[in-house]
Design an enzyme around this catalytic site. Structure first.
Site, short mmCIF file in Angstrom:
data_model
loop_
_atom_site.label_atom_id
_atom_site.label_comp_id
_atom_site.label_asym_id
_atom_site.label_seq_id
_atom_site.Cartn_x
_atom_site.Cartn_y
_atom_site.Cartn_z
N ARG B 122 0.81 -1.23 0.00
CA ARG B 122 0.00 0.00 0.00
C ARG B 122 0.84 1.28 0.00
O ARG B 122 0.40 2.33 0.44
CB ARG B 122 -0.99 0.01 1.17
CG ARG B 122 -1.97 -1.15 1.14
CD ARG B 122 -3.21 -0.91 1.99
NE ARG B 122 -4.05 -2.09 1.95
CZ ARG B 122 -4.00 -3.09 2.86
NH1 ARG B 122 -3.16 -3.00 3.87
NH2 ARG B 122 -4.79 -4.12 2.74
N LYS B 144 2.46 11.06 -11.19
CA LYS B 144 1.56 10.20 -11.97
C LYS B 144 2.29 8.91 -12.29
O LYS B 144 3.40 8.94 -12.84
CB LYS B 144 1.16 10.88 -13.27
CG LYS B 144 0.04 11.87 -13.11
CD LYS B 144 -0.51 12.16 -14.50
CE LYS B 144 -1.54 13.24 -14.50
NZ LYS B 144 -2.05 13.48 -15.87
N GLU B 186 7.49 17.18 -25.35
CA GLU B 186 6.95 17.63 -24.06
C GLU B 186 7.49 19.01 -23.70
O GLU B 186 6.80 19.83 -23.09
CB GLU B 186 7.27 16.63 -22.94
CG GLU B 186 6.69 15.23 -23.14
CD GLU B 186 5.19 15.11 -22.82
OE1 GLU B 186 4.55 16.13 -22.47
OE2 GLU B 186 4.67 13.99 -22.95
N LYS B 228 6.20 22.64 -14.68
CA LYS B 228 5.49 21.47 -14.16
C LYS B 228 5.31 21.58 -12.64
O LYS B 228 4.23 21.31 -12.11
CB LYS B 228 6.23 20.18 -14.50
CG LYS B 228 5.53 18.95 -13.97
CD LYS B 228 5.34 17.87 -14.99
CE LYS B 228 4.38 16.81 -14.49
NZ LYS B 228 4.36 15.63 -15.34
N GLU B 238 -5.02 16.57 -10.34
CA GLU B 238 -5.63 16.86 -11.63
C GLU B 238 -7.13 17.04 -11.56
O GLU B 238 -7.88 16.48 -12.36
CB GLU B 238 -5.26 15.75 -12.63
CG GLU B 238 -5.48 16.20 -14.06
CD GLU B 238 -4.91 15.22 -15.08
OE1 GLU B 238 -3.71 14.93 -14.99
OE2 GLU B 238 -5.66 14.76 -15.94
N ARG B 242 -4.08 21.14 -13.67
CA ARG B 242 -3.08 20.17 -14.09
C ARG B 242 -3.43 19.51 -15.42
O ARG B 242 -2.54 19.08 -16.16
CB ARG B 242 -2.89 19.09 -13.00
CG ARG B 242 -1.80 18.11 -13.38
CD ARG B 242 -1.28 17.31 -12.21
NE ARG B 242 -0.27 16.39 -12.68
CZ ARG B 242 0.46 15.59 -11.91
NH1 ARG B 242 0.26 15.61 -10.61
NH2 ARG B 242 1.35 14.79 -12.41
N ASN B 246 -1.88 17.99 -20.23
CA ASN B 246 -2.22 16.95 -21.20
C ASN B 246 -2.41 17.50 -22.61
O ASN B 246 -2.91 16.79 -23.48
CB ASN B 246 -3.49 16.23 -20.75
CG ASN B 246 -3.26 15.43 -19.50
OD1 ASN B 246 -2.24 14.77 -19.35
ND2 ASN B 246 -4.19 15.51 -18.56
N HIS B 249 -2.21 15.21 -25.57
CA HIS B 249 -2.17 13.83 -25.10
C HIS B 249 -3.42 13.02 -25.44
O HIS B 249 -3.33 11.81 -25.60
CB HIS B 249 -1.91 13.79 -23.59
CG HIS B 249 -0.47 14.06 -23.22
ND1 HIS B 249 0.15 15.25 -23.52
CD2 HIS B 249 0.46 13.29 -22.62
CE1 HIS B 249 1.42 15.21 -23.09
NE2 HIS B 249 1.63 14.03 -22.53
N HIS B 253 -2.67 9.77 -27.24
CA HIS B 253 -3.00 8.45 -26.70
C HIS B 253 -3.79 7.63 -27.71
O HIS B 253 -3.59 6.42 -27.83
CB HIS B 253 -3.79 8.59 -25.40
CG HIS B 253 -2.95 9.06 -24.24
ND1 HIS B 253 -3.49 9.35 -23.01
CD2 HIS B 253 -1.62 9.28 -24.13
CE1 HIS B 253 -2.52 9.74 -22.19
NE2 HIS B 253 -1.39 9.71 -22.86
N HIS B 266 5.85 7.71 -27.30
CA HIS B 266 4.88 8.59 -26.65
C HIS B 266 5.09 10.04 -27.08
O HIS B 266 4.14 10.75 -27.46
CB HIS B 266 4.99 8.45 -25.14
CG HIS B 266 4.15 9.41 -24.37
ND1 HIS B 266 2.77 9.39 -24.42
CD2 HIS B 266 4.48 10.45 -23.54
CE1 HIS B 266 2.29 10.37 -23.65
NE2 HIS B 266 3.31 11.02 -23.12
#
Lengths: 362, 362
Positions: B122, B144, B186, B228, B238, B242, B246, B249, B253, B266
């Site tokens: 955990r 993330k 990026e 960032k 997010e 935030r 993206n 993205h 994606h 990516h």
């Protein structure tokens, strides 16, 4: 007579969620809806529970987009592979961050479904709808989620609080005797670790509980959840007092792992662990022999095991060393200062533990 | 000339962690140790990076209990199956809550290792040691973590902040050209979404960056990390701004998923996504045609793709609908109000998006 539904609440500072306890709650649309987001829902259940309780839930949530994912039943399926099938169902149902999972079942379903919710799209809502005594008093409340790894129980998991817990006491009527007893192990744990008067009540009420007296069960669930809510509110992520709730669990997890998950029910292993924790506390001079005998007798009367499997001291030590409570190589144990007062300690005489392991598991 | 190491910090209210940026940092024991817990460590790396940089790390951490887990290289291995192998390594190395993972590699290694750390017992500590430009400017910072599901990228994940980020600029010297360029996607994103003067600087400095001028790379990494850090501090999970990060993205994606993860890097897919986001913003009347042309030209000069694969409008729409930013069935897009100012919107003219999809992906 079944008492009217009661609502407790788990208070985590900036967050809070309700625990509803009562009869017929799985058919209570208003109560369910009040804590669910607007998006599509996925019910995660298992092959035993789904035929019994999913129809009521379907009716209560008629009109909502509701997909279903029915898992095989049993602790041996609390694996990454089963988790992967829940992810597949989430993808197929196109559940996004405005959706939710409803976990309908016992501790295994709640743990897997809760972990899937914790990690799907980095976290979506989950409603816990526990249908076993163990899940109602313990695993559905407090946000611990996990699956097992071959090396140990619950090694893969997350803290992820549910948005609501709905404990429908009617579901306890169909619970197999063995599972009812397994749930009682966790109930006894609360008395031992935190509330001697609850322990007294349990000794007086055990026959009514085993006979499934509705009022007695309602009382046991509510008092257990109150203790759990209080401790979780103090320490959500188990950096301190929450570890008390693991009384019996370090021993129990070793038994479960050594016998292959599923042979012993979790509650049965915990019950045996309660006896071993009491025995260790006695060797440390904290409990009297009469106290340990009292624990052993209550566990026995509840129809739970008081003799451990002979897994051997080495294997037991090895499995206990993998426990999440290990710090700097020393196994931290939850022990009993006295009945009703648990203590978390890494600073105990190892000889006491070793002699209990040798006597009971060797 | 390589500038002296710099340290930024991510400030999350009750928590804070450093980002060290500079040459030779993987050999800097003091800096590494300062943010690591006392327990056993597991380095997670891949078959490309480990032979190059693991020896330095081993030397720097001599005397520490250090296990190693070397993954296959590539986005196509960012799966539950690879994650399972990291859990196996954690169990074999007996990593408990006082241990930590060191993620030595690019974005894929950082995402898998970070997710393993988020979920092992955990949650244990993770140090991010990014060795690609993309990882240094983006994926190693901000917490993330994720693995892919066949239905979409990063669908299984968690927020889990590292305890430290160590960006050793020396590692960029051995980075293949294609990966350096992918990282620039990026970097360009930060300029487009937040900082027009950084965008101007990138247009002026692109040749120096492609020639791996140390001072230019240091500047690009630091300015990207500053943006960032600022946005993550505003919105760790997010729920708001935030999502700006993206930009490109959601398109990207969809391209990655449609072509099978790994065919497009990516960063390449994100670069194409930047162009598509600009084109959509232009159709909405927010950008001038000259602005879109400027974006396309910068992406082209960086050696990144400006023509999308013809995956078809239906498939593109379908894959974009699985994006985590979807709310109530409407795809929220990050678009550009102007160059240097991104905006997250679900309230845009669908026709603009459809015509861009038809023109570029149909």
């Amino acid at each position: 007579m079944t008492p009217a539904p009661r609502t407790l609440s788990i208070d985590l500072g900036d967050r809070r969620y309700p625990i509803h306890i009562g009869a017929g709650l799985l058919g209570d649309r208003a109560r369910l809806e009040a804590s669910l987001p607007a998006g599509p829902l996925l019910v995660v259940s298992n092959t035993t529970v789904a035929p019994r309780y999913l129809p009521a839930l379907r009716t209560a949530l008629a009109g909502r987009v509701l997909a279903e994912c029915v898992l095989p039943d049993g602790e041996r399926h609390k694996t990454l592979a089963t988790l992967a099938s829940v992810y597949d169902a989430l993808a197929a149902a196109r559940i996004a961050r405005d959706g939710a999972i409803l976990a309908l079942g016992g501790g295994v379903v709640g743990d897997i479904a809760g972990f899937a919710a914790a990690t799907w799209q980095r976290g979506i809502a989950v409603a816990q709808l526990p249908t076993t005594l163990l899940a109602q008093v313990d695993s559905s409340v407090g946000g611990k989620t996990a699956v097992n790894h071959p090396a140990g129980k619950n090694l893969i998991g997350a803290f992820h609080q549910p948005s609501v817990v709905v404990a429908d006491l009617d579901t306890l009527a169909t619970l197999p005797d063995r599972e009812l007893r397994a749930g009682l192990a966790e109930v006894i744990k609360y008395g031992l670790v935190r509330d001697a008067s609850f322990l007294d009540w349990l000794e007086r009420s055990l026959e009514r509980l085993l006979a499934r007296d509705a009022a007695a069960l309602a009382e046991a669930v509510e008092r257990s959840c109150r203790i759990k809510a209080e401790i979780v509110a103090l320490d959500e992520r188990e950096s301190g007092p929450r570890a008390l709730l693991n009384l019996g669990h370090t021993f129990g997890h070793a038994i479960e792992a050594a016998t292959g998950f599923g042979e012993w029910l979790h509650g049965e292993a915990v019950a045996m662990g309660l006896v071993l924790a009491a025995a260790t506390s006695e060797r440390l001079g904290w409990l009297a022999a009469a106290d340990t005998a009292r624990v052993r007798e209550l566990v026995r009367r509840a129809g739970l095991p008081v003799a451990a499997p002979r897994i051997g001291v080495t294997r037991a030590r090895e499995l206990m060393a993998l426990d999440k409570k290990v710090r700097a190589g020393q196994v931290r144990l939850v022990l009993l200062r006295r009945l009703g007062e648990g203590v978390v300690s890494a600073d105990y005489d190892r000889g006491a533990l070793e002699s209990v392991l040798a006597a009971e598991l060797g």
